[in-house]
Design an enzyme around this catalytic site. Structure first.
Site, PDB file in Angstrom:
ATOM      1  CG  HIS A 143      -1.976  -0.923   1.330  1.00  9.64           C
ATOM      2  ND1 HIS A 143      -3.070  -0.830   0.505  1.00  9.64           N
ATOM      3  CD2 HIS A 143      -2.216  -1.991   2.128  1.00  9.64           C
ATOM      4  CE1 HIS A 143      -3.938  -1.796   0.800  1.00  9.64           C
ATOM      5  NE2 HIS A 143      -3.431  -2.520   1.766  1.00  9.64           N
ATOM      6  NE  ARG A 162      -4.597   4.592  -5.759  1.00  7.89           N
ATOM      7  CZ  ARG A 162      -5.867   4.974  -5.692  1.00  7.89           C
ATOM      8  NH1 ARG A 162      -6.789   4.139  -5.275  1.00  7.89           N
ATOM      9  NH2 ARG A 162      -6.210   6.197  -6.040  1.00  7.89           N
ATOM     10  CE  LYS A 163      -8.669  -3.466  -0.764  1.00  4.85           C
ATOM     11  NZ  LYS A 163      -7.345  -3.402  -0.143  1.00  4.85           N
ATOM     12  CB  SER A 222     -10.865 -10.799   4.575  1.00  5.58           C
ATOM     13  OG  SER A 222     -10.239  -9.534   4.736  1.00  5.58           O
TER      14      SER A 222
HETATM   15  P1  BMP Z   1      -3.389  -8.510   7.682  1.00 11.13           P
HETATM   16  O1  BMP Z   1      -2.924  -9.931   7.265  1.00 11.13           O
HETATM   17  O2  BMP Z   1      -2.394  -7.803   8.520  1.00 11.13           O
HETATM   18  O3  BMP Z   1      -4.771  -8.496   8.260  1.00 11.13           O
HETATM   19  O4  BMP Z   1      -3.429  -7.613   6.351  1.00 11.13           O
HETATM   20  C1  BMP Z   1      -4.290  -7.891   5.284  1.00 11.13           C
HETATM   21  C2  BMP Z   1      -3.957  -7.041   4.094  1.00 11.13           C
HETATM   22  O5  BMP Z   1      -4.823  -7.417   3.027  1.00 11.13           O
HETATM   23  C3  BMP Z   1      -4.152  -5.555   4.271  1.00 11.13           C
HETATM   24  O6  BMP Z   1      -3.182  -4.890   3.488  1.00 11.13           O
HETATM   25  C4  BMP Z   1      -5.530  -5.263   3.693  1.00 11.13           C
HETATM   26  O7  BMP Z   1      -5.604  -3.983   3.148  1.00 11.13           O
HETATM   27  C5  BMP Z   1      -5.633  -6.317   2.616  1.00 11.13           C
HETATM   28  N1  BMP Z   1      -6.993  -6.811   2.351  1.00 11.13           N
HETATM   29  C6  BMP Z   1      -7.728  -7.462   3.321  1.00 11.13           C
HETATM   30  O8  BMP Z   1      -7.311  -7.610   4.453  1.00 11.13           O
HETATM   31  N2  BMP Z   1      -8.965  -7.958   2.988  1.00 11.13           N
HETATM   32  C7  BMP Z   1      -9.514  -7.839   1.748  1.00 11.13           C
HETATM   33  O9  BMP Z   1     -10.586  -8.321   1.512  1.00 11.13           O
HETATM   34  C8  BMP Z   1      -8.763  -7.177   0.771  1.00 11.13           C
HETATM   35  C9  BMP Z   1      -7.492  -6.675   1.076  1.00 11.13           C
HETATM   36  O10 BMP Z   1      -6.790  -6.072   0.152  1.00 11.13           O
END
Ligand code: BMP
Length: 363
Positions: A67, A101-102, A245
């Protein structure tokens, strides 16, 4: 999940032969070569930490997700900045860079956000992603921007200003008409023209992952190229954010289905999805799936145990569940690795678990 879709039982090596997108084919080969289906979500806060983490964890991963907008001290110089340095590390360790970047906006705006501005994402990120809430025309817009960019990077702009008689071997066919006109003028004047001036302005556009750029990083020892595979192709790829998620996510089944349709319409640019399950369902779907919201319980505890969310909406599943049951191809792990006492060895733990789950799925 699209149960029993053939891709769920295919090896990554086989999928490297059948995937529609050149970068997806390359990524599957990389996965097979490194025995890794792990993406690190490098959500740190400074450029220094990002580069250090990428260098240390690089051997275990096939994708590094960024990001860029949460990194302080990001150096925007296209040749020597943070993007170019990441690209050099990607070559050295054999991983692709995915800027999370979505994009979500009208087509024209996302084109500009992708290719221009401060970050020039397209120059250093092999992969980016889009939320298609704004409508699927923006996928076409991003695809067109990527095509133009790819054409441009090999393109030399030559502006020739000539007066008098050009020296023929300096000009290609496109100058033939101009030469003919010059000859006509010579005939009318009854005397030979002479070269007054020839100015050639040559502007070269160099891709961030051009081998030549690595020269600027000699001092860091990052000019090596990962053995066993050639450098990544120049193609750029898009992942569609089809499911999230997070708890209470508002993406409906209809939205996810629209992503599937948009992916099929743009196979040359869309590599696959960021999703919570496999979405390949048509016989010839060859898309790749990457899934965030992935965490392992602490070492020594049962892998299939429940992993709590982060209290801010993030929900977690284990690698085994995501790969074996949900059918994803690449697990995306952020804090599970970054916040560990020793991120490189924790990344190895995730890599081993992820690969084991993939082998289990094949069996
Ligand atoms: P973490 O494993 O620390 O929870 O991080 C997840 C990463 O994936 C973050 O960068 C978040 O922006 C991205 N992300 C997410 O968690 N869920 C989604 O559905 C889409 C994502 O891009």
């Amino acid at each position: 999940m699209a149960d029993r879709h053939p891709t769920l039982k295919q090896t990554f090596a086989d999928r490297a032969r059948t995937a529609a997108h050149p970068l997806t084919r390359y990524l599957f080969r990389l996965m097979d070569l490194k025995a890794s289906n792990l993406c690190l979500s490098a959500d740190v806060t400074t450029a220094r930490e990002l580069l250090t983490l990428a260098d240390k964890v690089g051997p275990s991963i096939v994708v590094l997700k960024t990001h860029y907008d949460l990194i302080s001290g990001w150096d925007y110089n296209p040749q020597t900045g943070t993007g170019a340095k990441l690209a050099a590390l990607a070559r050295k360790h054999g991983f692709l860079i995915f800027e999370d970047r979505k994009f979500v906006d009208i087509g024209k705006t996302v084109q500009m956000q992708y290719t221009a501005g401060t970050a020039r994402i397209i120059e250093w990120a092999h992969i980016t992603n889009a939320n298609i809430d704004a409508g699927k025309d923006m996928v076409r817009a991003l695809a067109e921007a990527a095509t133009k960019w790819k054409e441009r990077i090999h393109y030399e702009v030559k502006t020739s200003v000539t007066v008098g008689t050009p020296v023929s071997d300096r000009f290609d066919d496109s100058d033939a008409q101009e030469q003919a006109q010059t000859r006509q003028r010579d005939d009318v004047d009854g005397r030979k023209g002479s070269i007054v001036s020839i100015t050639t302005v040559t502007q070269s556009f160099e891709p961030a992952d051009s081998p030549r750029l690595t020269k600027s990083h000699h001092d860091q020892g990052d000019d090596a190229v990962f053995p066993g595979i050639e450098e990544a192709p120049m193609d750029r790829g898009l992942l569609l954010l089809a499911q999230m998620s997070s708890k209470g996510c508002l993406m409906t089944r209809e939205y996810t289905q629209a992503c599937v349709e948009a992916a099929r319409e743009h196979k040359g640019f869309v590599m696959g999805y960021v999703s919570q399950e496999a979405l390949n369902s048509a016989p010839d779907d060859t898309f790749i799936h990457m899934t965030p919201g992935c965490k392992l319980p602490p070492p020594g505890e049962e892998e299939n145990g429940q992993v709590e969310g982060d209290g801010l909406g993030q929900q977690y599943n284990t690698p085994s569940r995501l790969i074996t049951i949900c059918g994803t191809d690449i697990i995306i792990v952020g804090r599970g690795i970054i916040e560990a006492a020793d991120p490189p060895s924790e990344a190895e733990r995730y890599r081993r678990r992820g690969w084991k789950a993939y082998l289990g799925r094949l069996a």
